[in-house]
Design an enzyme around this catalytic site. Sequence first.
Site, PDB file in Angstrom:
ATOM      1  N   SER A  71      38.047  36.318  29.216  1.00  0.00           N
ATOM      2  CA  SER A  71      39.303  36.674  29.682  1.00  0.00           C
ATOM      3  C   SER A  71      40.507  35.879  28.779  1.00  0.00           C
ATOM      4  CB  SER A  71      39.538  36.194  31.034  1.00  0.00           C
ATOM      5  OG  SER A  71      40.852  36.371  31.377  1.00  0.00           O
ATOM      6  N   LYS A  90      36.213  31.073  33.358  1.00  0.00           N
ATOM      7  CA  LYS A  90      35.871  31.845  32.186  1.00  0.00           C
ATOM      8  C   LYS A  90      35.652  30.833  30.930  1.00  0.00           C
ATOM      9  CE  LYS A  90      35.693  35.875  34.132  1.00  0.00           C
ATOM     10  NZ  LYS A  90      34.493  36.805  34.065  1.00  0.00           N
ATOM     11  N   TYR A 103      40.896  30.554  37.938  1.00  0.00           N
ATOM     12  CA  TYR A 103      40.197  31.747  37.019  1.00  0.00           C
ATOM     13  C   TYR A 103      39.926  31.460  35.627  1.00  0.00           C
ATOM     14  CZ  TYR A 103      39.346  36.284  35.210  1.00  0.00           C
ATOM     15  OH  TYR A 103      39.021  37.445  34.439  1.00  0.00           O
TER      16      TYR A 103
END
Length: 334
Positions: A119, A147, A143
């Site tokens: 991402s 990643k 988040y």
Amino acid sequence: MSENDILVVGGAGYIGSHMCKYLWRRGYRPVVIDNLVCGHRAAVQWGPFIEGDFGDPAVLNRVFSEYDIQGVLHFAAYASVPESVAHPLKYYANNVANTLNLLQAMVSRKVRRMIFSSSCATYGDVDTLPIVETQVQRPVNPYGRTKWMVEQILDDFASAYGVRAVCLRYFNAAGADPDGHLGEDHRPETHLIPIILKTALGQREFLSVCGDDYPTRDGTCVRDYIHVDDLAQAHLLALERLFAGGPGGKYNLGNGDGFTVREVLDRSRKITGKAIPARVEARRPGDVPVLIGSTEKAVRELGWRPEFSDMDVIIKTAWDWQRRHPEGYADDGR
Ligand code: UDP
């Protein structure tokens, strides 16, 4: 068993299901593992389906025994920035710990090709735009950190175990299958374009614009929206590069162009012909003002040729899906 079996972890989800259709159209057999926490059974239409959790070694054992898996496309992750801020344990446990489980199964079965859904959230708040892949990664929310951690784990697995991984750093995935078979159906929905379109359908009273005091041209956040089928094309190119003996790598996938929340709203009003009420509210935790990616590397090295870059086409395909499926997939609510 088939030499064309590709494991799609999270293949019942939004991007994973579009990927499965794309693989099927090009002669591969997508084998889907999905626990249906975020995905939909009705979105799995292009190959075998194994309902289960990729954190469960027994599920992986079964799939790697029953199918001749040639490569793994890994989409299964929680992907809401604000939720990750409120529930980091959920994010690290699923996005990182379960991915280790998947990698362990791959290494023990000698499946060493992986395409990983990374991402742009791994970059954090950057000074230089558009973002290039060599930019220092400093994620600002859990988040993005999940990643980023997996990307580093994959580097270590490349050196130690010969796993070749392509990490694709998506900007904002949007749009829907141009044939109308598949679309975006998150419950609850948190993403901008489907929320705008649900407001156009009268399912929501208004769009909350999350902050208008950012240092951008109209005060709202700028994001780089990329059509889900163009993402699928890049995955297949990356996988076929691995089949041809090519190396792993890291690539941005976006349009190289940014739109503010207000601009997306204005275009959606034109495309839908609806008023779409909006209200400015507080900033959302974890949001950075601007994310725009340079995609030159993917174009140059993977031969990526996005077909649906036009923002109006992105919104229009999403609108066609939303209006024909106002309640989302006709399954049991999963
Ligand atoms: N956004 C918004 N209202 C909403 C949902 C999103 O203003 O109801 C904004 C959000 O703050 C961000 C942009 O729209 O700047 C895109 O958000 P989304 O959740 O779609 O993707 P993200 O950039 O978080 O991956």
